[in-house]
Write a protein that holds these residues in place. Structure first.
Motif: not given
Length: 423
Positions: A349, A369, A371, A374, A416
């Motif tokens: 990112t 930011d 992701g 949420p 994640k």
């Protein structure tokens, strides 16, 4: 490639021929082009016979305060010249740096102030001597001979070439055909770089393939001023960590030689596999035989690409921070990354560095930011549950301000991940 038999101008003994062959093999290795090749061999032969070292020039404009490993490609070659007994002429372009090299630019570069150039140049020398031998390096500032030129002398210099010749440059030609502005002062850049060779009576000049026009201008001006013409040795440009574009600080795809050891190691581990051999050959100081063994091992499958990359990462840290720092960086990488089951295909990112202000960001906002969560509330909960890690280290404070670094890995839970690329 073997050295051709010398002309009648030089008669070499058998030992001198062997030494010439040895130097030629070392110095030509990795070069994209040598112009003219025969003249370069003649200069080497003369230096060996007369025991008179070659004067080998590299010009650097201090357009930014720090050097990345892309800059070290010609520095490594210069060090080879030094180890063979030759003298390096390191030209700090404190005068040309105020104009800026237009090479590869689609528009006129912003001119730096003398203060900016001076501040950048101050940090250059210390970094350059991490590669070069100070005892065999002459450091020159081209303001020494360029600043005192009278306007009449500048006109005489400008008369040594033509506008048509200048427009042979790809960047100037494209801008001219696209009706984009070309400032007159930009034409003076290659003239000034070439005049550096006149002022120093340079024998050989090094540069990247993108510098061909400027390097050949040195040959042309030396001829115009009645001097022996320099040979030109061009080296390849090196792609950055993205594997596509030339390594550049402005693109964020670089490894800075003054960066922290862990950062150098981590960035080196993100080099695309297909670029490893090129990096080994151009930016490490490992012996040719060791590099060749690594290349053969990769081709035969006896060496795993990850092991080769770790060797490279270790070597780069060792070169610029020492053996102990390299060992610690390797240990850190193994502890934080390898043992934490962090996947290799982490999504990247981009973050706009200009929007970070002082370089910090609230950890919860960062998670949102990226992701990874949420909402702010979910971000707080994940931190309180101990599920958030930065570079493998658990974040426990929901008010933590993160100092964002290029290559930083953020993890939420077990699956994640996000890798930060500063833009």
């Amino acid at each position: 490639m073997e050295v051709d038999t010398m002309t009648n101008e030089f008669e070499l003994t058998k030992e001198q021929e062997q030494e010439l062959q040895r130097q030629w093999e070392i110095l030509s290795r990795g070069a994209v082009e040598i112009i003219p090749e025969d003249e370069f061999k003649q200069k080497l032969a003369k230096a060996i016979i007369k025991k008179n070292p070659l004067k080998v020039k590299l010009g650097l404009d201090p357009s930014a305060p720090d050097i990345h490993i892309g800059h070290t490609v010609p520095l490594q070659k210069l060090r080879q010249f030094q180890d063979l007994g030759h003298i390096v002429q390191l030209v700090i372009g404190d005068f040309t740096g105020q104009i800026g090299d237009p090479t590869g630019k689609s528009e006129t570069r912003k001119q730096l102030t003398p203060e900016q150039v001076k501040a950048n140049a101050k940090t250059y020398i210390e970094q350059l001597f991490k590669v070069l031998n100070p005892a065999k390096t002459e450091v020159h500032y081209n303001s020494t001979w360029l600043a005192p030129l009278t306007f009449a002398e500048v006109v005489q210099l400008a008369a040594k070439t033509t506008v048509a010749r200048m427009l042979e440059r790809d960047d100037f030609e494209k801008r001219f055909n696209n009706n984009q502005a070309i400032s007159v002062h930009e034409f003076f850049y290659p003239l000034m770089q070439g005049y550096d060779s006149v002022a120093l009576k340079t024998d050989v000049e090094l540069g990247g393939t993108d510098q061909k026009f400027n390097l050949l201008m040195g040959r042309q001006l030396q001829k115009e001023y009645g001097q022996a013409q320099q040979a030109v040795l061009m080296l390849p440009l090196i792609e950055g960590l993205d594997g596509v574009q030339k390594m550049s600080k402005s693109l964020g795809n670089y490894i800075g030689i003054n960066e922290e050891p862990n950062q150098i190691y981590g960035k080196a581990m993100s080099i695309p596999d297909e670029l490893m051999v090129k990096y080994y050959k151009l930016v490490t100081d490992l012996p040719h035989e060791e590099i060749q063994a690594m290349v053969e091992g990769l081709e035969e499958g006896t060496i795993h690409p990850r092991d080769a990359k770790m060797k490279m990462a270790y070597t780069l840290v060792r070169m610029y921070h020492g053996e102990e720092a390299a060992k610690e960086a390797e240990h850190h990488f193994k502890t934080v990354f390898q043992k934490r089951d962090i996947p290799e295909d982490i999504p990247v990112t981009e973050i706009d560095q200009s929007k970070l202000g002082d370089g910090k960001i609230w950890v919860v906002k960062l998670l949102v930011d990226l992701g990874l969560v949420p909402s702010n509330g979910e971000g707080r909960r994940m931190i309180q549950q101990g599920a958030v890690k930065i570079n493998g280290e658990k974040v426990e404070d929901v008010d933590y301000e993160v100092i964002v670094e290029d290559g930083m890995i953020i993890q939420v839970g077990k699956r994640k991940f996000a890798k930060i690329k500063l833009n």
